[in-house]
Design an enzyme around this catalytic site. Sequence first.
Site, PDB file in Angstrom:
ATOM      1  N   PHE A   1       0.841  -1.194   0.000  1.00  0.00           N
ATOM      2  CA  PHE A   1       0.000   0.000   0.000  1.00  0.00           C
ATOM      3  C   PHE A   1       0.874   1.241   0.000  1.00  0.00           C
ATOM      4  O   PHE A   1       1.915   1.287   0.663  1.00  0.00           O
ATOM      5  CB  PHE A   1      -0.904   0.021   1.242  1.00  0.00           C
ATOM      6  CG  PHE A   1      -1.702   1.281   1.386  1.00  0.00           C
ATOM      7  CD1 PHE A   1      -2.797   1.523   0.571  1.00  0.00           C
ATOM      8  CD2 PHE A   1      -1.356   2.243   2.324  1.00  0.00           C
ATOM      9  CE1 PHE A   1      -3.529   2.699   0.688  1.00  0.00           C
ATOM     10  CE2 PHE A   1      -2.078   3.419   2.456  1.00  0.00           C
ATOM     11  CZ  PHE A   1      -3.168   3.641   1.631  1.00  0.00           C
TER      12      PHE A   1
ATOM     13  N   CYS B   1       3.424  -7.420   1.085  1.00  0.00           N
ATOM     14  CA  CYS B   1       4.606  -8.065   0.499  1.00  0.00           C
ATOM     15  C   CYS B   1       4.540  -9.588   0.605  1.00  0.00           C
ATOM     16  O   CYS B   1       5.563 -10.271   0.502  1.00  0.00           O
ATOM     17  CB  CYS B   1       5.897  -7.539   1.132  1.00  0.00           C
ATOM     18  SG  CYS B   1       6.077  -5.751   0.951  1.00  0.00           S
TER      19      CYS B   1
END
Length: 203
Positions: A75, A166
């Site tokens: 993000f 991730c």
Amino acid sequence: MLKIIDLGKTEYQEALEIQNRIFERKLTGEDQDNYFFITEHHPVYTAGKTTKPEHILNTEDIPVYYIDRGGSVTFHGEGQIVVYPVLSLKNRISVKRYVFTLEEIVIKTVKEIGINAYRKDRLRGVFTDKGKIASVGVKVSKGVTKHGISLNVNIEKRYFRRIIPCGIWDIPVCNITDFVEADIDKIKLKLIKHIIKEGRKLV
């Protein structure tokens, strides 16, 4: 010449188009300069090449860009400094060494304000005892780079709960402000100092 360009706050598409335009010009040899573009994005998710469907939980009305960098989904938003190097790497500099240098820029920046940050084996990015403070995802083609690194200063962490950041299930995201009071513009100046110092080693 190494150029540091602060784009201010941008939509992701705007910054991506700038990167892509310079990236293509560098591939053809039209542009001999090297760039570090710095920005804060309006809320957006970006998904790299290793993103799996289960990494994206519920992004609601926030756009998701599927892009050609390494890594999974993350993000970007206000309170986070994003750095996009578009560079022609010196001969023999490996992608591994390039990523190491980007991580080093962050590690040295936060060390100045008393935060102990480090790498983790087999993971990209920069970590602290409170969680992951910076993410790295890059593309390198014919020695030319794009995409880059994001450093969390005081970003709203709730947005990361809509994804598996991730692709890492068991490490939370953290901010500089989890450790110390911080002004994002002052952090940016410290970051730029280390970008100049470390960036010169790459080009």
